[in-house]
Design a protein around this motif. Structure first.
Motif, PDB file in Angstrom:
ATOM      1  N   VAL A  78      -1.043 -31.952  39.287  1.00 55.62           N
ATOM      2  CA  VAL A  78      -2.266 -31.876  40.084  1.00 55.62           C
ATOM      3  C   VAL A  78      -3.098 -30.664  39.658  1.00 55.62           C
ATOM      4  CG1 VAL A  78      -1.319 -33.041  42.115  1.00 55.62           C
ATOM      5  CG2 VAL A  78      -1.061 -30.577  41.904  1.00 55.62           C
ATOM      6  N   LYS A  79      -4.398 -30.766  39.828  1.00 57.26           N
ATOM      7  CA  LYS A  79      -5.327 -29.643  39.627  1.00 57.26           C
ATOM      8  C   LYS A  79      -5.866 -29.294  40.997  1.00 57.26           C
ATOM      9  CE  LYS A  79      -6.611 -28.641  35.270  1.00 57.26           C
ATOM     10  NZ  LYS A  79      -6.033 -27.506  34.625  1.00 57.26           N
ATOM     11  N   ILE A  80      -5.550 -28.080  41.495  1.00 57.54           N
ATOM     12  CA  ILE A  80      -6.004 -27.761  42.842  1.00 57.54           C
ATOM     13  C   ILE A  80      -6.651 -26.392  42.972  1.00 57.54           C
ATOM     14  CG2 ILE A  80      -4.331 -29.241  43.985  1.00 57.54           C
ATOM     15  CD1 ILE A  80      -2.845 -26.578  44.626  1.00 57.54           C
ATOM     16  N   ASP A  81      -6.371 -25.472  42.077  1.00 56.48           N
ATOM     17  CA  ASP A  81      -6.823 -24.102  42.309  1.00 56.48           C
ATOM     18  C   ASP A  81      -7.838 -23.600  41.282  1.00 56.48           C
ATOM     19  OD1 ASP A  81      -5.124 -23.900  40.185  1.00 56.48           O
ATOM     20  OD2 ASP A  81      -3.852 -22.354  41.039  1.00 56.48           O
ATOM     21  N   GLY A  82      -8.417 -24.478  40.492  1.00 54.55           N
ATOM     22  CA  GLY A  82      -9.390 -24.071  39.497  1.00 54.55           C
ATOM     23  C   GLY A  82      -8.804 -23.352  38.305  1.00 54.55           C
TER      24      GLY A  82
END
Length: 131
Positions: A78-82
């Protein structure tokens, strides 16, 4: 019996080196485990976990909540925090929030953040959402 690779392997870049990394879930083995194998990995290359040094093995803590949790039964980058690194969402359908007494088996989802510095995979403070 050997159930490594039970969860369909997934690919992400967890250490930010621009090489795909491979996630292998082993959620069928009691508390379960997840292996992150760092790239580059050549197409068609045979991988034997015991021979790979560039990897991180995530095993849930030895708390009673993880007995039969099947941690790693489902895995998703997942990509969640930039960040330039992918994170990793790990499912544990047998996780129970109670450490004693009857098992409720409500399941849990655990978030690990990618990291360019060692260790490359770190638990998120938002981890352990329960369902």
């Amino acid at each position: 019996w050997n159930t490594k690779g039970f969860a369909f392997p997934a690919v992400g870049d967890f250490n930010g080196d621009n090489h795909p990394d491979l996630i292998v879930g082993n959620g069928r083995y009691d508390e379960g485990a997840v292996n992150v194998i760092y790239g580059p990995i050549a197409q068609g290359q045979k991988l034997f976990l015991e021979n790979i040094t560039a990897k991180t093995t995530i095993v849930p803590n030895e708390f009673p909540q993880f007995i039969s949790a099947q941690f790693g039964n489902s895995i998703k980058p997942v990509k969640i925090d930039g960040s330039s690194c992918d994170g990793l969402l790990v499912g544990a359908p047998g996780f129970s929030r109670y450490s004693t007494g009857s098992r409720t088996g409500e399941g849990g989802a655990f978030l690990f953040l990618g990291n360019t510095n060692p260790p490359p995979i770190i638990p998120s403070s938002a981890s352990a959402a329960r369902f």
